[in-house]
Design a protein around this motif. Structure first.
Motif, PDB file in Angstrom:
ATOM      1  N   GLU A  40       0.838  -1.213   0.000  1.00 34.63           N
ATOM      2  CA  GLU A  40       0.000   0.000   0.000  1.00 34.63           C
ATOM      3  C   GLU A  40       0.867   1.255   0.000  1.00 34.63           C
ATOM      4  O   GLU A  40       0.587   2.230  -0.689  1.00 34.63           O
ATOM      5  N   LYS A  41       1.959   1.227   0.763  1.00 41.85           N
ATOM      6  CA  LYS A  41       2.873   2.383   0.802  1.00 41.85           C
ATOM      7  C   LYS A  41       3.530   2.583  -0.551  1.00 41.85           C
ATOM      8  O   LYS A  41       3.710   3.708  -1.026  1.00 41.85           O
ATOM      9  N   ASP A  42       3.903   1.485  -1.184  1.00 45.90           N
ATOM     10  CA  ASP A  42       4.511   1.528  -2.516  1.00 45.90           C
ATOM     11  C   ASP A  42       3.553   2.221  -3.487  1.00 45.90           C
ATOM     12  O   ASP A  42       3.943   3.128  -4.231  1.00 45.90           O
ATOM     13  N   GLU A  43       2.291   1.805  -3.438  1.00 42.95           N
ATOM     14  CA  GLU A  43       1.296   2.386  -4.350  1.00 42.95           C
ATOM     15  C   GLU A  43       1.105   3.872  -4.065  1.00 42.95           C
ATOM     16  O   GLU A  43       1.028   4.685  -4.993  1.00 42.95           O
ATOM     17  N   SER A  44       1.101   4.223  -2.772  1.00 42.39           N
ATOM     18  CA  SER A  44       0.881   5.622  -2.426  1.00 42.39           C
ATOM     19  C   SER A  44       2.083   6.494  -2.825  1.00 42.39           C
ATOM     20  O   SER A  44       1.907   7.623  -3.315  1.00 42.39           O
ATOM     21  N   VAL A  45       3.304   5.979  -2.683  1.00 46.20           N
ATOM     22  CA  VAL A  45       4.494   6.739  -3.100  1.00 46.20           C
ATOM     23  C   VAL A  45       4.508   6.894  -4.619  1.00 46.20           C
ATOM     24  O   VAL A  45       4.795   7.984  -5.156  1.00 46.20           O
ATOM     25  N   LYS A  46       4.149   5.811  -5.313  1.00 43.40           N
ATOM     26  CA  LYS A  46       4.108   5.889  -6.793  1.00 43.40           C
ATOM     27  C   LYS A  46       3.102   6.956  -7.236  1.00 43.40           C
ATOM     28  O   LYS A  46       3.354   7.718  -8.164  1.00 43.40           O
ATOM     29  N   LYS A  47       1.954   6.984  -6.554  1.00 43.81           N
ATOM     30  CA  LYS A  47       0.892   7.942  -6.896  1.00 43.81           C
ATOM     31  C   LYS A  47       1.419   9.377  -6.721  1.00 43.81           C
ATOM     32  O   LYS A  47       1.200  10.236  -7.550  1.00 43.81           O
TER      33      LYS A  47
END
Ligand code: RP5
Length: 171
Positions: A160-167
């Motif tokens: 989830e953190k990965d997705e949020s940083v990518k966003k």
């Protein structure tokens, strides 16, 4: 009769001083999360050496299965406890004010052959708790399952953190 008779939880959590308590609280949080029983004590290898020896000598008979010992500075407590018992001892080096915990770390990790102490990072309270749960999980299958769930939750949180940083960076 010894002065430690009573109910027998599974993990003995011992600290050299109540000044270690802010770190040790995080051990308690992990053990509570996994519903593992524990007893918390302040026992000093230097200031109460007889109590340290008695506690360790009687720990197995009182039903303890793992000992976690937190200490700072010349942190002899985990090694002294390990000298008097066949139970596994996890050493938790506490960061001291003067040498940033390196003194505690080396005092705990550099045990001579014959008396091992499983040492976690300086102030690594969560890992001390988790390692205790992992040791108990060899005997208790429900703890093995709980650890697998814990790891899966951690994995999900990182994804989830990965997705949020990518966003945030749009790519
Ligand atoms: C160690 O000495 C304790 O584990 C503590 O980290 C350190 C300092 O003790 P206090 O002087 O704060 O009681 O035995």
């Amino acid at each position: 009769m010894n002065s430690f008779e009573g109910v027998a939880p599974k993990v003995a959590v011992i600290m050299g001083s109540d000044s270690d308590l802010p770190v040790v609280r995080k051990v308690a949080e992990i053990l509570e999360k996994f519903h593992v029983d524990f007893e918390v004590s302040v026992i000093s290898a230097h200031r109460t050496p007889d109590r340290a020896a008695e506690y360790s000598k009687t720990a197995e008979d009182r039903g303890f299965e793992v000992i976690i010992a937190a200490a700072g500075k010349a942190a002899h407590l985990p090694g002294v406890l390990a000298a008097f018992t066949a139970l596994p001892v996890i050493g938790l080096p506490v960061k001291s004010s003067t040498l940033d915990g390196l003194d505690s770390l080396l005092s705990i990790v550099q045990m001579p052959p014959g008396i091992p102490v499983a040492t976690v990072a300086v102030d690594g309270a969560q890992n001390a708790g988790l390692l205790a749960v992992q040791i108990l999980a060899v005997k208790y299958p429900h703890l093995r399952e709980a650890l697998k769930t814990y790891k899966a939750e951690m994995e999900r949180a990182v994804i989830e953190k990965d997705e949020s940083v990518k966003k945030e960076f749009g790519r």
